[in-house]
Design an enzyme around this catalytic site. Structure first.
Site, mmCIF file in Angstrom:
data_model
loop_
_atom_site.group_PDB
_atom_site.id
_atom_site.type_symbol
_atom_site.label_atom_id
_atom_site.label_comp_id
_atom_site.label_asym_id
_atom_site.label_seq_id
_atom_site.Cartn_x
_atom_site.Cartn_y
_atom_site.Cartn_z
ATOM 1 N N HIS A 26 0.836 -1.206 0.000
ATOM 2 C CA HIS A 26 0.000 0.000 0.000
ATOM 3 C C HIS A 26 0.872 1.258 0.000
ATOM 4 C CE1 HIS A 26 -3.511 2.516 1.253
ATOM 5 N NE2 HIS A 26 -2.564 3.214 1.851
ATOM 6 N N GLU A 27 1.832 1.312 0.910
ATOM 7 C CA GLU A 27 2.710 2.472 0.993
ATOM 8 C C GLU A 27 3.615 2.580 -0.228
ATOM 9 O OE1 GLU A 27 2.400 4.776 3.226
ATOM 10 O OE2 GLU A 27 0.832 3.666 4.276
ATOM 11 N N HIS A 30 1.857 4.555 -2.894
ATOM 12 C CA HIS A 30 2.032 6.000 -2.692
ATOM 13 C C HIS A 30 3.425 6.443 -3.164
ATOM 14 C CE1 HIS A 30 -1.677 6.444 -0.520
ATOM 15 N NE2 HIS A 30 -1.287 5.768 0.536
#
Length: 404
Positions: A26-27, A30
């Site tokens: 998920h990170e 980003h």
């Protein structure tokens, strides 16, 4: 004592591995989109707390592994507050500081001075990475294992159940539910579980003759080896396909990808339907899981998968396959939760950017502060509710009115 520690590790270790892997992806979503737009990133951390090992790359980003494996985070340069959406005063102060330290033009490398559409894409990339991860994992499983479909053939009908009252008979082949065609027993189970108290219209094939039946699911308490004690909707059917009802086929990459997208879509649709029924007062939310529930599921899957074969290699492979399936499901869930329009989540940031795009200025600091506090309260309430569910499923707090 040794046995207790072994059981604890059996549940905790798979949970931490799955959670940390998913949050890291998920990170990373980003981070990769931010790097593509030239955003300056201070740190990418796998885990929280003190650094175990770390290094700084040529872009000045610190990559590190920390001692507490409960996910991770990415820190953009210039983050001023918890919501990462400074107001006009905060932006002006940040711009002056950056220019003073690095010279004119340096502010263009900072996240908060990028165009709105770039910031929105960077934020949306986190949940998108979760859905993409689920797609990759499921596609890989479909390619490696193929697809097995078992037609929803009725094997048993529980006496006194809604199915018995509706007129179901052993041997009936369910063709559709409420006009939706069903190909396997899992489809029927999913529809029934999300329809407590709602009459369902079944079309069945009975010895070559089409028969229409109506049954209304009712909730009942079940002890599930993985989920624990849960209250789910049932109509009293036992699905037991014949050998001729079971089909297997290998899937090429395109077919596997299409099936994974279909699975993700049905999971998202089922989740949104369930949440909608909670707000409509038709569901109690018993099936919502928190960290304890996910840990129990991870441990239960590991234990059952390992015990499925006496061959250590096959056991390990079985554990891996089932943990991959769990990781895909949890990844979808994390993607959905992060898109909720709550200020502390990605969806809240996107909501703020939507306001900024229309009003041509950031959300005022006071509004952000209130939104942040309300968001924290909502998120904390959701976590407490899910944790309470988890504890009830473990038969704790029964004296306070838990599942009985």
């Amino acid at each position: 004592m040794t046995g207790f520690l072994g059981q604890a590790l059996l549940y905790i270790v798979p949970f931490l591995l799955v959670l940390t892997f998913i949050v890291t992806i998920h990170e990373l979503g980003h981070f990769l989109v931010a790097r593509a737009f030239g955003v300056k990133v201070d740190r990418f951390s796998v885990g929280f707390g003190k650094t175990i090992v770390g290094r700084t790359d040529r872009h000045g980003t610190e990559w590190r592994i920390a001692w507490l494996p409960l996910g991770g985070y990415v820190k953009f340069s210039g983050d001023l507050d918890a919501s990462s959406v400074p107001d006009q005063a905060g932006l002006a102060e940040l711009r002056q500081r950056v220019i003073a330290e690095h010279g004119p033009g340096a502010e263009r490398d900072y996240f908060h001075f990028k165009p709105i559409w770039q910031r929105a894409l960077i934020i949306a990339a986190g949940p998108a990475a979760n859905f993409l991860l689920a797609m990759v994992l499921l596609t890989g499983l479909f390619m490696a294992l193929g697809e097995v479909t078992a037609a929803p053939r009725v094997g048993q009908v529980a006496p006194g159940s809604p199915a018995a009252a509706a007129g179901f008979l052993p041997g009936d082949l369910i063709r559709s539910v409420n006009g939706r065609a069903v190909d396997e027993g899992a489809d029927v189970t999913e529809i029934v579980m999300l329809s407590a108290g709602d009459p369902l219209r079944f079309v069945v094939d009975r010895a070559g003759r089409e028969v229409q039946l109506i049954a209304t699911p009712v909730r009942q308490v079940e002890n599930n080896a993985i989920a624990g004690r849960v209250r789910v909707a049932r109509i009293g059917l036992g699905i037991q396909p014949l050998r001729s009802d079971i089909q297997y086929r290998r899937l090429n990459p395109i077919e596997a990808g299409a099936r994974s997208v279909e699975r993700i879509g049905s999971t998202i649709g089922g989740t949104l339907t369930y949440v909608g029924r909670i707000f409509a007062g038709k569901e109690s939310g018993d099936l919502l899981n928190g960290p304890i529930g996910i840990a129990k599921a991870a441990g239960g899957i590991t234990q059952q998968s390992a015990a499925a074969s006496d061959d250590p290699t096959l056991s390990a492979l079985n554990v891996l396959i089932n943990l991959i399936q769990l990781a895909a499901l949890v990844s979808i869930g994390i993607g959905i939760v992060n898109l909720l329009p709550i200020p502390v989540l990605d969806g809240g940031h996107l909501l703020f950017y939507g306001y900024e795009a229309v009003a041509r200025r950031p959300v005022p600091a006071r509004v952000q502060e209130v939104g942040y506090r309300v968001g924290l309260a909502l998120l904390a309430g959701l976590m407490l509710f899910a944790t309470w569910n988890d504890l009830q499923k473990l038969s704790l707090f029964k004296f306070l009115g838990g599942l009985a």
